[in-house]
Enzyme design. Structure first.
Site, short mmCIF file in Angstrom:
data_model
loop_
_atom_site.label_atom_id
_atom_site.label_comp_id
_atom_site.label_asym_id
_atom_site.label_seq_id
_atom_site.Cartn_x
_atom_site.Cartn_y
_atom_site.Cartn_z
N GLU A 59 0.82 -1.21 0.00
CA GLU A 59 0.00 0.00 0.00
C GLU A 59 0.86 1.26 0.00
OE1 GLU A 59 -2.45 2.40 -0.57
OE2 GLU A 59 -3.73 0.80 0.19
N SER A 116 -6.56 3.42 -4.14
CA SER A 116 -5.26 3.76 -3.56
C SER A 116 -4.27 4.19 -4.63
CB SER A 116 -4.67 2.57 -2.80
OG SER A 116 -5.26 2.42 -1.55
N ASP A 138 1.33 4.25 -2.83
CA ASP A 138 1.13 5.67 -2.55
C ASP A 138 2.35 6.49 -2.91
OD1 ASP A 138 -1.30 4.89 -1.54
OD2 ASP A 138 -0.82 5.26 0.56
N ASP A 173 -12.87 0.71 -2.50
CA ASP A 173 -12.84 -0.26 -3.60
C ASP A 173 -14.00 -1.24 -3.57
OD1 ASP A 173 -10.43 0.96 -4.06
OD2 ASP A 173 -9.19 -0.74 -3.44
#
Length: 650
Positions: free
Chosen positions: A328, A570, A332, A422
């Protein structure tokens, strides 16, 4: 194995030192004991009972009977959502010695004046137009007073809490204690139970405070760790098995391929602007960032970009534990840098663990990380790729607590960008292993829906009126970097609960689609109602949208391995953050939260946007449909950052 980093307090040391004489308060009779038999002396906070008895069945005559049945069978719901239940689980009182990390959230002062100031910040011609406050100015005008904070600290000390820390803006008072202290200090009864394969706890009564603190205290966070924010990343794994009825649409005139993070700068015309070297960007994360920074350095070296000036700032006092999955935060950071072309500094504001037992992320530690980014006031644009069902956030008090933090961010000229989720319109529905967007099962013959497909929800904190909510699209390009079209991101159904190789561990099925819809709790800001019509009384989202499909998503470095394909909102939010950072750099970081301007401009002037007019974000004919203009799936669509920057003038 978790890698644990111990961090020092990031709260106001000066104020903590000033409170040292209050140690004598620990010898006082606890305020809860003084008022234990006088309920009128206690008032409610925004933190309600998180663990609630399920509704009585048709043959249950009274609520008391329902409660008795629930206690015996474990028929409970969590976070005011009937879909999030605890069934046939043993629910017992939490051990009084169970460690807790709690955060007491204090109310802003002069809220009406603050609301007016925030509106005028974005109004050309107003004397407050773009007159951002410094943290010290915000504290003097709108933050809780030192006297209010001291009263809260005294109450905590009197009820056995220790290691009390006060945030620099007086908004958060954190403390270490246990379930006995919570019961004494907040009349909060806590229970232990098994949920999604692990032992968790939650309060089954509302958090109360003495009436004398009623005008000061807003919420008490940290009383539950059952439902916590989750990442909004969709990673393509070799063994992933997709169920039937995929909904993704292909544009035959162009190709749908994966992209390097640097491609998005060209696709969305951010590359026509200089790199964001004048702008500092933040990312809200959880845990240790060592591997993420290593992966970022590998990415920039491979992409021919300068090494990024990075730092990790703990969101509170505690430990930063590595869960072994940096994907994650890799997504980002690499997509922000790839889209921005480089920033002045990239700061990871990492939430600490919820207690001394490394229980992970909680509402209390995440709110503290938001607040740390705001009180530091260094990052101009801040990415959040985390979210949870809005009903849960409202129930535990974190929804309003986060709003209050984001209000200060807006007042200081900081912009939070939050992924919309999502799970399509089914943020409320979770699989046996906790994946959102659960719709039913696949027994080999097809998908059998087991939920009410007409029940919708949105993700928090994307639903906050004080952030930019970013949805997802499926992107089509020509020659990889020329924008050709976008549809609503909806990949249809897939197995929900997977092992590390992407293989299903049960027959649960979810959808992968952009979040969007209507908030149940957040009032629509005036600029939304003016733009979209008087029927819009609740906050609607998203505001804008960018690529999120796994098939057209980003190829990033994860655990040192390049070419790992990922998508999800994301990805969409970091694309906005990277592009907007370039816009801010081009305008000397003088721009405010842009949403009100978007709603004033885009309904009539569309030169800066790519309107998305096809697709939906539900299943089986349900959900919201894209249309010309703003809609509940992709907002106004994606942005042309170069044209948008030009519209702001010099």
């Amino acid at each position: 194995m978790k890698k644990v980093t111990h961090v020092d307090s990031t709260f106001s040391k000066g104020f903590t030192k000033a409170l040292l004489p209050l140690a004598i308060a620990a010898t006082l009779i606890p305020l809860s004991a003084q008022a234990a038999n006088t309920s009128n002396n206690w008032v409610a906070t925004r933190t309600g009972a998180f663990l609630q008895a399920a509704a009585p069945s048709a043959n249950t005559a009274t609520q008391s009977e329902a409660q008795s049945t629930a206690t015996k069978t474990g028929a409970f719901t969590l976070g005011a959502s009937a879909a999030t239940g605890v069934v046939n689980a043993l629910v017992t009182p939490l051990e009084l010695s169970q460690p807790l990390h709690i955060t007491v959230v204090l109310k802003n002062r002069n809220q009406d004046q603050l609301d007016t100031f925030l509106r005028e910040l974005a109004q050309p011609g107003s004397p407050n137009y773009r007159q951002f406050l410094k943290p010290s100015q915000f504290k003097a005008r709108f933050a809780p007073t030192d006297a209010q904070v001291q009263a809260v600290v005294e109450h905590l000390r009197a009820n056995g809490f220790s290691n009390i820390q006060v945030s620099a803006n007086n908004k958060l008072v954190s403390a270490e204690g246990n379930a006995n202290n919570a019961q004494s200090g907040f009349h909060a009864s806590l229970k232990r139970f098994n949920y999604r394969g692990k032992q968790v706890y939650a309060n089954d009564s509302a958090a109360l405070i003495p009436a004398s603190l009623g005008s000061t205290v807003d919420a008490v966070l940290g009383l539950q760790n059952a439902v916590v924010p989750h990442k909004t990343i969709h990673r393509v794994l070799p063994g992933s098995a997709v169920a039937r009825e995929a909904h993704a649409t292909t544009n035959a005139a162009a190709s749908q391929v994966a992209h390097q993070p640097t491609d998005f700068a060209t696709i969305y015309d951010a590359a026509s602007l200089p790199a964001a070297s004048n702008t500092t960007v933040g990312i809200i994360t959880w845990g240790d960032m060592t591997q993420t920074i290593s992966d970022l350095n590998t990415f920039t070296q491979n992409a021919g970009l300068p090494t990024v000036n990075t730092s990790t700032v703990a969101g509170g006092q505690g430990t930063l534990a590595d869960d072994g999955d940096p994907a994650e935060w890799d997504l980002d950071s690499q997509d922000i840098i790839g889209t921005s072309g480089g920033v002045q500094q990239l700061i990871f504001y990492a939430a600490v663990n919820g207690d001394s037992q490394d229980s992970g992320l909680t509402d209390a530690t995440l709110t503290a990380a938001y607040n740390k980014a705001v009180t530091d006031n260094v990052a101009k644009v801040i990415n959040v790729s985390l979210g949870l069902d809005e009903a849960s956030a409202n129930s535990d008090g974190s929804l309003q607590a986060d709003d209050s933090v984001f209000q200060q961010a807006v007042a200081q000229g900081q912009i939070f960008s939050v992924s919309s989720g999502d799970a399509g319109v089914y943020q409320w529905s979770t699989s046996p292993q906790g994946a959102p967007g659960y719709i039913g099962t696949n027994d080999g013959s097809g998908v059998q829906t087991t939920i009410n497909l007409s029940q919708y929800s949105v993700s928090s904190p994307a639903s906050s009126p004080y952030v930019v909510a970013v949805g997802g699209t499926t992107l089509s390009t020509k020659n990889t970097t020329t924008w050709s079209g976008e549809t609503v991101w909806n990949e249809g159904t897939a197995f929900a609960d997977l092992d590390s190789n992407g293989n299903p561990v049960d027959d649960a099925v979810r959808i992968w689609a952009t979040g969007g819809g209507v908030s149940q709790y957040e009032t629509a800001p005036s600029w939304q109602t003016t733009a979209l019509g008087s029927s819009v009384t609740k906050r609607v989202l998203p505001d804008v949208a960018f690529d999120a499909a796994s098939a057209t998503g980003a190829l990033i470095v994860i655990d040192g391995q390049a070419g790992q394909q990922v998508g999800g909102t994301s990805l969409a939010s970091p694309i906005f953050v990277g592009g907007w950072a370039r816009v801010e750099s081009a305008h000397n970081n003088s721009l405010s939260l842009p949403t009100s301007g978007f709603y004033q401009t885009f309904p009539t002037t569309t030169t800066s946007i790519h309107d998305v007019t096809s697709g939906n974000n539900g299943y089986g004919g349900k959900g919201y449909n894209a249309k010309v203009g703003w809609d509940d799936t992709t907002g106004f669509g994606s942005l042309d950052f170069g044209k948008l920057s030009a519209s702001y003038g010099q």
